[in-house]
Design a protein around this motif. Structure first.
Motif, PDB file in Angstrom:
ATOM      1  N   VAL A 137       0.836  -1.205   0.000  1.00 16.73           N
ATOM      2  CA  VAL A 137       0.000   0.000   0.000  1.00 16.73           C
ATOM      3  C   VAL A 137       0.870   1.254   0.000  1.00 16.73           C
ATOM      4  O   VAL A 137       0.626   2.201  -0.760  1.00 16.73           O
ATOM      5  CB  VAL A 137      -0.963  -0.010   1.199  1.00 16.73           C
ATOM      6  N   GLU A 138       1.894   1.263   0.824  1.00 15.15           N
ATOM      7  CA  GLU A 138       2.810   2.401   0.866  1.00 15.15           C
ATOM      8  C   GLU A 138       3.458   2.631  -0.496  1.00 15.15           C
ATOM      9  O   GLU A 138       3.517   3.770  -0.994  1.00 15.15           O
ATOM     10  CB  GLU A 138       3.885   2.145   1.920  1.00 15.15           C
TER      11      GLU A 138
ATOM     12  N   GLU B 270       1.054   3.977  -3.210  1.00 16.28           N
ATOM     13  CA  GLU B 270       0.681   5.374  -3.034  1.00 16.28           C
ATOM     14  C   GLU B 270       1.866   6.325  -3.168  1.00 16.28           C
ATOM     15  O   GLU B 270       1.668   7.522  -3.398  1.00 16.28           O
ATOM     16  CB  GLU B 270      -0.023   5.544  -1.688  1.00 16.28           C
TER      17      GLU B 270
ATOM     18  N   ASP C 217       4.853   9.642  -6.791  1.00 14.39           N
ATOM     19  CA  ASP C 217       5.086  10.972  -6.212  1.00 14.39           C
ATOM     20  C   ASP C 217       6.581  11.285  -6.239  1.00 14.39           C
ATOM     21  O   ASP C 217       7.366  10.660  -5.514  1.00 14.39           O
ATOM     22  CB  ASP C 217       4.556  10.990  -4.779  1.00 14.39           C
TER      23      ASP C 217
ATOM     24  N   GLN D 283       3.168   5.728 -11.475  1.00 15.43           N
ATOM     25  CA  GLN D 283       1.957   5.491 -10.698  1.00 15.43           C
ATOM     26  C   GLN D 283       1.198   4.277 -11.212  1.00 15.43           C
ATOM     27  O   GLN D 283       0.624   4.315 -12.305  1.00 15.43           O
ATOM     28  CB  GLN D 283       1.036   6.702 -10.748  1.00 15.43           C
TER      29      GLN D 283
ATOM     30  N   ARG E 275      -7.733  -0.295  -4.455  1.00 13.25           N
ATOM     31  CA  ARG E 275      -7.440   1.055  -4.928  1.00 13.25           C
ATOM     32  C   ARG E 275      -7.607   1.059  -6.446  1.00 13.25           C
ATOM     33  O   ARG E 275      -7.224   0.111  -7.121  1.00 13.25           O
ATOM     34  CB  ARG E 275      -6.001   1.489  -4.619  1.00 13.25           C
TER      35      ARG E 275
ATOM     36  N   VAL F  66      -2.022  10.284  -6.003  1.00 14.69           N
ATOM     37  CA  VAL F  66      -2.784   9.917  -4.825  1.00 14.69           C
ATOM     38  C   VAL F  66      -3.902   8.976  -5.238  1.00 14.69           C
ATOM     39  O   VAL F  66      -4.755   9.322  -6.060  1.00 14.69           O
ATOM     40  CB  VAL F  66      -3.376  11.168  -4.128  1.00 14.69           C
ATOM     41  N   ALA F  67      -3.910   7.770  -4.667  1.00 14.30           N
ATOM     42  CA  ALA F  67      -4.889   6.756  -5.052  1.00 14.30           C
ATOM     43  C   ALA F  67      -6.183   6.923  -4.289  1.00 14.30           C
ATOM     44  O   ALA F  67      -6.193   7.270  -3.112  1.00 14.30           O
ATOM     45  CB  ALA F  67      -4.320   5.366  -4.786  1.00 14.30           C
TER      46      ALA F  67
END
Length: 303
Positions: A151-152, A155, A159, A171, A272, A299-300
């Motif tokens: 998850v980290e 997301e 970025d 992304q 997501r 940003v998901a």
């Protein structure tokens, strides 16, 4: 399509890729997608679960043997694979549970544990990532940490302000959790076995699950991938992990033709998504432009 679709499956140990989503990966490989298995640990502390392999020389060389097993499974599935360099935490047992070993994967700070996966995502540039739910599928510390890291990384990878120096931002567009061993599938197979007068190897499993029902979250199935024709490849990949898989055990107790008839899919929860898609889905790449184009904010949004 102008660019191949890319799928990354993030797993805790070698053999996890063959017991969760293996037929799905084999299907997408056949359809022309690039598939990468990212294995976070080497499985060094795994128990020997196949009696035929329970020998001193095997236990003394688990690291090398498990890597060789992974190489064979990778070849069978037709996927790419890389180890991300962390040390297996082992599965603590006892009451009270003993502390986890110093330096193991599950004890790493989140950013330290996530950086190699961020780097791998930015290099491989997957459109879709598969991983475990927030309980790890089952509460092994490495599986739970794999969820947190996945998850980290999902997301953060797009970025440019996060994990600088770990590659050009990319992304991913969708993140799925495996919903592999859910009750509906086992119930359907058990009914089919009863109708054929065959022994039900899941009876004890049902009993244990009834006792633990309140402790476990049921994830909704948003996506069912038809992959029954690849179940045999899945089983061959499982057998490649000879230290972990007993060929006479639970994994192979149900005839393949019955599995294909009763439950020919592998199932997932869309956790997501940065693309529009209609649920339920039959394709992990649903909503992803078939030319493989990028273009989504970092940003998901949760589904």
């Amino acid at each position: 399509m102008s660019e191949r679709l890319r799928l990354m499956a993030v797993h805790a140990h070698p053999d996890d890729e063959s017991s969760k989503g293996a037929a799905t990966m084999a299907r997408y490989v056949k359809e022309g997608a690039d598939v990468l298995v990212a294995t976070l640990t080497g499985g060094e502390r795994g128990s020997i679960l196949n009696p035929a392999m329970d020998r001193p020389e095997v236990a003394e060389n688990m690291t090398q043997i498990r890597r060789a097993e992974m190489d064979r499974a990778r070849e069978i599935l037709g996927v790419q694979q890389r180890f991300l360099g962390f040390v297996d935490s082992g599965l603590p047992e006892g009451d009270p549970l003993p502390p986890l070993p110093e330096g193991c994967f599950a004890l790493q700070p989140l950013e330290v544990a996530s950086e190699p996966l961020v780097r791998a995502i930015r290099e491989f540039r997957p459109h879709v990532i598969l991983t475990y739910d927030d309980n790890g599928g089952y509460p092994h510390p490495d599986h739970i940490m794999t969820n947190r890291v996945s998850v980290e990384a999902f997301e953060a990878a797009g970025d440019p302000a996060r994990y600088p120096g770990s590659g050009e931002p990319w992304q991913p567009l969708k993140l799925y959790y495996h919903v592999s061993f859910h009750r509906a599938r086992f119930e359907a197979i058990s009914r089919a076995l009863a109708e054929r007068g065959l022994e039900d190897p899941y009876a004890e499993w049902f009993k244990r699950e009834e006792d633990r029902a309140e402790e476990r979250k049921e994830w909704s199935i948003t996506t069912r991938v038809e992959c029954g024709e690849f179940f045999e490849i899945r089983d061959q990949a499982l057998l490649a992990h000879a230290t972990q898989i007993d060929p006479n055990g639970f994994w192979f107790a149900i005839p393949l033709d019955l599995q294909r008839e009763v439950w020919p899919t592998e199932d997932y929860h869309l956790a997501r998504s940065l693309v529009d898609t209609e649920l339920p889905e039959t394709d992990l790449f649903a909503g992803v432009q078939r030319d493989g184009s990028e273009g989504r904010p970092p940003v998901a949004a949760a589904v």
